[in-house]
Structures are given as structure tokens and as C-alpha cells.
Enzyme design. Structure first.
Site, PDB file in Angstrom:
ATOM      1  N   LYS A   1       0.847  -1.171   0.114  1.00 25.54           N
ATOM      2  CA  LYS A   1       0.126   0.042   0.030  1.00 25.54           C
ATOM      3  C   LYS A   1       0.936   1.057   0.083  1.00 25.54           C
ATOM      4  O   LYS A   1       0.872   2.200  -0.950  1.00 25.54           O
ATOM      5  CB  LYS A   1      -0.815  -0.175   1.206  1.00 25.54           C
ATOM      6  CG  LYS A   1      -1.772  -1.061   1.136  1.00 25.54           C
ATOM      7  CD  LYS A   1      -2.655  -1.202   2.596  1.00 25.54           C
ATOM      8  CE  LYS A   1      -2.092  -1.460   3.923  1.00 25.54           C
ATOM      9  NZ  LYS A   1      -1.608  -2.583   4.024  1.00 25.54           N
TER      10      LYS A   1
ATOM     11  N   ARG B   1     -10.599  -0.090   8.512  1.00 21.79           N
ATOM     12  CA  ARG B   1     -10.233  -1.345   8.809  1.00 21.79           C
ATOM     13  C   ARG B   1     -11.105  -2.220   9.539  1.00 21.79           C
ATOM     14  O   ARG B   1     -11.015  -3.263   9.920  1.00 21.79           O
ATOM     15  CB  ARG B   1      -8.771  -1.352   9.526  1.00 21.79           C
ATOM     16  CG  ARG B   1      -7.665  -1.363   8.642  1.00 21.79           C
ATOM     17  CD  ARG B   1      -6.322  -1.514   9.688  1.00 21.79           C
ATOM     18  NE  ARG B   1      -5.218  -1.936   8.863  1.00 21.79           N
ATOM     19  CZ  ARG B   1      -4.215  -1.400   8.670  1.00 21.79           C
ATOM     20  NH1 ARG B   1      -4.078  -0.157   9.152  1.00 21.79           N
ATOM     21  NH2 ARG B   1      -3.235  -1.999   7.724  1.00 21.79           N
TER      22      ARG B   1
ATOM     23  N   ARG C   1      11.757  -5.066   4.886  1.00 20.26           N
ATOM     24  CA  ARG C   1      11.398  -4.107   4.789  1.00 20.26           C
ATOM     25  C   ARG C   1      12.238  -2.866   5.626  1.00 20.26           C
ATOM     26  O   ARG C   1      12.699  -3.361   6.665  1.00 20.26           O
ATOM     27  CB  ARG C   1       9.912  -3.493   5.166  1.00 20.26           C
ATOM     28  CG  ARG C   1       9.711  -2.044   5.098  1.00 20.26           C
ATOM     29  CD  ARG C   1       8.311  -1.497   5.323  1.00 20.26           C
ATOM     30  NE  ARG C   1       7.508  -2.460   6.296  1.00 20.26           N
ATOM     31  CZ  ARG C   1       6.169  -2.241   6.077  1.00 20.26           C
ATOM     32  NH1 ARG C   1       5.495  -1.674   5.347  1.00 20.26           N
ATOM     33  NH2 ARG C   1       5.589  -3.048   7.348  1.00 20.26           N
TER      34      ARG C   1
ATOM     35  N   ARG D   1      10.850  -0.799  11.210  1.00 20.84           N
ATOM     36  CA  ARG D   1       9.639  -0.662  12.114  1.00 20.84           C
ATOM     37  C   ARG D   1       9.489  -1.381  13.301  1.00 20.84           C
ATOM     38  O   ARG D   1       9.745  -2.530  13.097  1.00 20.84           O
ATOM     39  CB  ARG D   1       8.230  -0.653  11.510  1.00 20.84           C
ATOM     40  CG  ARG D   1       7.633   0.619  11.032  1.00 20.84           C
ATOM     41  CD  ARG D   1       6.520   0.301   9.855  1.00 20.84           C
ATOM     42  NE  ARG D   1       5.503  -0.492  10.106  1.00 20.84           N
ATOM     43  CZ  ARG D   1       4.424  -0.413   9.448  1.00 20.84           C
ATOM     44  NH1 ARG D   1       4.336  -0.036   8.449  1.00 20.84           N
ATOM     45  NH2 ARG D   1       3.480  -1.283   9.925  1.00 20.84           N
TER      46      ARG D   1
ATOM     47  N   ARG E   1      -0.603  -9.346  12.933  1.00 18.01           N
ATOM     48  CA  ARG E   1      -1.488  -8.324  12.062  1.00 18.01           C
ATOM     49  C   ARG E   1      -2.156  -9.055  10.940  1.00 18.01           C
ATOM     50  O   ARG E   1      -3.227  -8.593  10.783  1.00 18.01           O
ATOM     51  CB  ARG E   1      -0.414  -7.285  11.417  1.00 18.01           C
ATOM     52  CG  ARG E   1       0.214  -6.275  12.527  1.00 18.01           C
ATOM     53  CD  ARG E   1       1.685  -5.701  12.069  1.00 18.01           C
ATOM     54  NE  ARG E   1       1.808  -5.165  10.630  1.00 18.01           N
ATOM     55  CZ  ARG E   1       2.803  -4.979  10.180  1.00 18.01           C
ATOM     56  NH1 ARG E   1       3.977  -5.473  10.841  1.00 18.01           N
ATOM     57  NH2 ARG E   1       2.976  -4.512   8.954  1.00 18.01           N
TER      58      ARG E   1
HETATM   59  P1  AP5 Z   1       4.841  -1.564   1.748  1.00 14.63           P
HETATM   60  O1  AP5 Z   1       4.380  -0.633   0.728  1.00 14.63           O
HETATM   61  O2  AP5 Z   1       5.506  -0.917   3.032  1.00 14.63           O
HETATM   62  O3  AP5 Z   1       3.337  -2.150   2.296  1.00 14.63           O
HETATM   63  P2  AP5 Z   1       2.080  -1.825   3.123  1.00 14.63           P
HETATM   64  O4  AP5 Z   1       0.966  -2.645   2.742  1.00 14.63           O
HETATM   65  O5  AP5 Z   1       2.148  -0.433   3.190  1.00 14.63           O
HETATM   66  O6  AP5 Z   1       2.242  -2.316   4.280  1.00 14.63           O
HETATM   67  P3  AP5 Z   1       2.083  -2.149   6.007  1.00 14.63           P
HETATM   68  O7  AP5 Z   1       3.135  -2.893   6.736  1.00 14.63           O
HETATM   69  O8  AP5 Z   1       2.502  -0.768   6.197  1.00 14.63           O
HETATM   70  O9  AP5 Z   1       0.928  -2.217   6.277  1.00 14.63           O
HETATM   71  P4  AP5 Z   1      -0.184  -2.584   7.498  1.00 14.63           P
HETATM   72  O10 AP5 Z   1      -1.302  -2.472   7.034  1.00 14.63           O
HETATM   73  O11 AP5 Z   1       0.418  -3.760   8.180  1.00 14.63           O
HETATM   74  O12 AP5 Z   1       0.638  -1.416   8.400  1.00 14.63           O
HETATM   75  P5  AP5 Z   1       0.128   0.153   8.883  1.00 14.63           P
HETATM   76  O13 AP5 Z   1       1.141   0.974   9.192  1.00 14.63           O
HETATM   77  O14 AP5 Z   1      -1.346   0.421   7.994  1.00 14.63           O
HETATM   78  O15 AP5 Z   1       5.471  -2.810   1.418  1.00 14.63           O
HETATM   79  C1  AP5 Z   1       5.953  -3.803   2.214  1.00 14.63           C
HETATM   80  C2  AP5 Z   1       7.564  -4.287   1.809  1.00 14.63           C
HETATM   81  O16 AP5 Z   1       7.624  -4.866   0.475  1.00 14.63           O
HETATM   82  C3  AP5 Z   1       8.220  -3.269   1.545  1.00 14.63           C
HETATM   83  O17 AP5 Z   1       9.780  -3.407   1.941  1.00 14.63           O
HETATM   84  C4  AP5 Z   1       8.450  -2.694  -0.140  1.00 14.63           C
HETATM   85  O18 AP5 Z   1       9.726  -2.402  -0.532  1.00 14.63           O
HETATM   86  C5  AP5 Z   1       8.008  -4.202  -0.385  1.00 14.63           C
HETATM   87  N1  AP5 Z   1       7.261  -4.281  -1.763  1.00 14.63           N
HETATM   88  C6  AP5 Z   1       6.306  -3.399  -2.146  1.00 14.63           C
HETATM   89  N2  AP5 Z   1       5.731  -3.725  -3.053  1.00 14.63           N
HETATM   90  C7  AP5 Z   1       6.526  -4.767  -3.624  1.00 14.63           C
HETATM   91  C8  AP5 Z   1       6.501  -5.385  -4.812  1.00 14.63           C
HETATM   92  N3  AP5 Z   1       5.543  -5.333  -5.964  1.00 14.63           N
HETATM   93  N4  AP5 Z   1       7.222  -6.517  -5.036  1.00 14.63           N
HETATM   94  C9  AP5 Z   1       8.193  -6.853  -4.024  1.00 14.63           C
HETATM   95  N5  AP5 Z   1       8.375  -6.050  -2.947  1.00 14.63           N
HETATM   96  C10 AP5 Z   1       7.376  -5.079  -2.752  1.00 14.63           C
HETATM   97  O19 AP5 Z   1      -0.563  -0.399  10.304  1.00 14.63           O
HETATM   98  C11 AP5 Z   1       0.101  -0.440  11.295  1.00 14.63           C
HETATM   99  C12 AP5 Z   1      -0.627  -0.919  12.729  1.00 14.63           C
HETATM  100  O20 AP5 Z   1      -1.190   0.429  13.217  1.00 14.63           O
HETATM  101  C13 AP5 Z   1      -1.653  -1.924  12.423  1.00 14.63           C
HETATM  102  O21 AP5 Z   1      -1.187  -2.996  12.951  1.00 14.63           O
HETATM  103  C14 AP5 Z   1      -2.657  -1.322  13.891  1.00 14.63           C
HETATM  104  O22 AP5 Z   1      -2.384  -1.748  15.143  1.00 14.63           O
HETATM  105  C15 AP5 Z   1      -2.381   0.475  13.467  1.00 14.63           C
HETATM  106  N6  AP5 Z   1      -3.409   0.666  12.724  1.00 14.63           N
HETATM  107  C16 AP5 Z   1      -3.320   1.153  11.367  1.00 14.63           C
HETATM  108  N7  AP5 Z   1      -4.383   1.603  10.787  1.00 14.63           N
HETATM  109  C17 AP5 Z   1      -5.493   1.246  11.570  1.00 14.63           C
HETATM  110  C18 AP5 Z   1      -6.801   1.655  11.562  1.00 14.63           C
HETATM  111  N8  AP5 Z   1      -7.542   1.933  10.598  1.00 14.63           N
HETATM  112  N9  AP5 Z   1      -7.605   1.336  12.787  1.00 14.63           N
HETATM  113  C19 AP5 Z   1      -7.064   0.731  13.930  1.00 14.63           C
HETATM  114  N10 AP5 Z   1      -5.531   0.601  13.822  1.00 14.63           N
HETATM  115  C20 AP5 Z   1      -4.897   0.938  12.863  1.00 14.63           C
END
Ligand code: AP5
Length: 222
Positions: free
Chosen positions: A18, A94, A129, A158, A169
């Protein structure tokens, strides 16, 4: 009349790409990127009351309670830059309660992009990552390595990016995903996220281009 700005949601499992796609989308479409996880990490880094509470949930891979997240995202969405340039909402809503809160506020996207990546690949993506604290850019040691030694030496990881925590997660994701998908099923575009990031972006770019063209047709200007 000036065209309405685009309102885009992007969703997918943890590490489905994402944040990576949001970098590419904002570069081309100039939308304001609003990531729930990034907003929360700012609070955690500042050690605010909300940040301290949020961290407890983030460390367990659970959703942070609505009373912290819902207003935080709503306020960011209603700021003038998001209203003028359009927004790209990442990792929100979410849960069914978050989706319902947005609908209650009258906030509705034009398109809901769903990144699909087989689960076996997600753990590898998380563990490899790295982030550049200076530019905010996302890297992967194997798939998207840093461009120079200088960048490599300052990369950080992270706190929730361990194999054990990503499994938690993923579990949370599975518990909540259906409720969110059903809210937006009529405007969902599924994208194969298991190809190189440029090819993932090409699919998203095609969907957004089609959406903009459709709008022009509908407004009678073509
Ligand atoms: P990346 O682009 O970083 O992936 P992402 O989908 O953004 O992953 P996140 O880990 O940020 O998602 P998440 O939903 O777990 O975390 P969030 O911060 O939202 O890519 C990942 C890796 O793959 C990178 O190294 C990249 O280089 C590589 N990559 C990308 N594309 C690729 C490709 N095509 N091919 C190969 N490699 C590739 O949430 C974190 C925490 O916050 C949650 O657990 C929760 O506790 C809280 N939280 C967040 N949102 C909410 C909400 N709405 N409500 C309540 N709690 C929330």
C-alpha cells in the site's frame, strides 16, 4: 467548473504494498496521502497520551481503538489540502465501525483499490522492509534496495516488523477485511500486487485513468 478532486482508498493485507503504491500514485496524481498507520506512528514517536495507548495495540498487531483513530483520520481528511487536491486513504477504514463512521460523516470514496498478494510472500516483505527516516521512502533489502551506501547506512526498521508480529497483524486483517470489502464492493478494483511495483502501479494507473475519463463522459465534456 473545476473537476471534483479524486477520493481514493487503498487496501490490502499488511505489507501488500500500500505505502509503496501510494508514493507512486501521489507523484502522478498529486493527491494527499493519508495513512492511518503513519498518523499513529507520529503520535507514538511524540509519546503523546494517544501514542502511548496506540503503541500497546500496535505491538500486539491489533487495531487501535476507534476513539483514537476515527477523529484523527477524519480531521486529516477534512483539512483544506485534502479537500482541494483530493485524498488517498491508506489502511483506513479497517473495520465495519470505521467504515460506518466515514459513511456517517458523508465521506465516500470514488474507488476502492484492493491489493492482492499471496500470504506466503507477505512475511518476507515485512522482514526485509527498511525505511529512510530522512525521506520517508520505503525500501526492501531484496526487492527495492537503497540506491547508495549513504542511504543504506541510515535505514531503520519498524517496531512491528518482525515475523511474529506480522502474523498477528495478518490475523487481525482476516478478522476484519470482509466487513470493509462489503461496504465498498460496488467500487472495488482488484489489483494483482504480486508483480514488480511498476507493474502493480500500471494496473492502478489504468483504473484511475478510466475513472477520470468516465467522469468526463458523464459530465458531457467529451
Ligand atoms: P509496503 O508498501 O510498506 O506495504 P504496506 O501494505 O504499506 O504495509 P504495512 O506493513 O505498512 O501495512 P500494515 O497494514 O500492516 O501497516 P500500517 O502501518 O497500516 O511494502 C512492504 C514491503 O514490501 C516493503 O519493503 C516494499 O519495498 C516491498 N514491496 C512493495 N511492493 C512490492 C512488490 N510489488 N514486489 C516486491 N516487494 C514489494 O498499520 C500498522 C498498525 O497500526 C496496525 O497493525 C494497527 O495496530 C494500527 N492501525 C493502522 N491503521 C489502523 C486503523 N485503521 N484502525 C486501527 N488501527 C490501525
Amino acid at each position: 467548473a473545476k473537476a471534483e478532486p479524486l477520493k481514493v482508498m487503498i487496501s490490502g493485507a499488511p505489507a501488500s504494498g500500500k505505502g509503496t503504491q501510494c508514493e507512486l500514485i501521489t507523484q502522478k496524481y498529486g493527491l494527499v496521502h493519508i495513512a492511518a498507520g503513519d498518523l499513529l506512528r507520529v503520535e507514538v514517536a511524540a509519546a503523546s497520551e494517544n501514542g502511548k495507548r496506540a503503541k500497546e495495540y500496535m505491538e500486539k498487531g491489533e487495531l487501535v481503538p476507534d476513539e483514537i483513530v476515527v477523529m484523527m483520520v477524519k480531521e486529516r481528511l477534512l483539512q483544506p489540502d485534502s479537500q482541494e487536491k483530493g485524498w488517498l486513504l491508506d489502511g483506513y477504514p479497517r473495520s465495519s465501525s470505521q467504515a460506518a463512521a466515514l459513511e456517517d460523516f458523508g465521506i465516500h470514496p470514488d474507488i476502492f483499490i484492493l491489493l492482492e498478494v499471496p500470504e506466503d510472500n507477505l512475511v518476507e516483505r515485512v522482514v526485509g522492509r527498511r525505511l529512510d527516516p530522512l525521506t520517508g521512502k520505503i525500501y526492501h533489502l531484496k526487492y527495492s534496495p537503497p540506491e547508495s551506501e549513504e542511504i543504506a547506512s541510515r535505514l531503520t526498521q519498524r517496531f512491528d516488523d518482525t515475523e511474529e508480529r506480522v502474523k498477528l497483524r495478518l490475523h487481525t486483517h482476516h478478522q476484519n477485511v470482509e466487513a470493509v470489502l462489503s461496504t465498498y464492493k460496488d467500487i472495488t478494483v482488484k489489483v494483482n500486487g504480486n508483480v514488480a511495483k511498476e507493474n502493480v502501479f500500471a494496473q492502478i494507473d489504468a483504473a484511475l485513468t478510466e475513472l477520470l475519463e468516465q467522469r468526463e463522459v458523464n459530465s458531457g465534456s467529451l
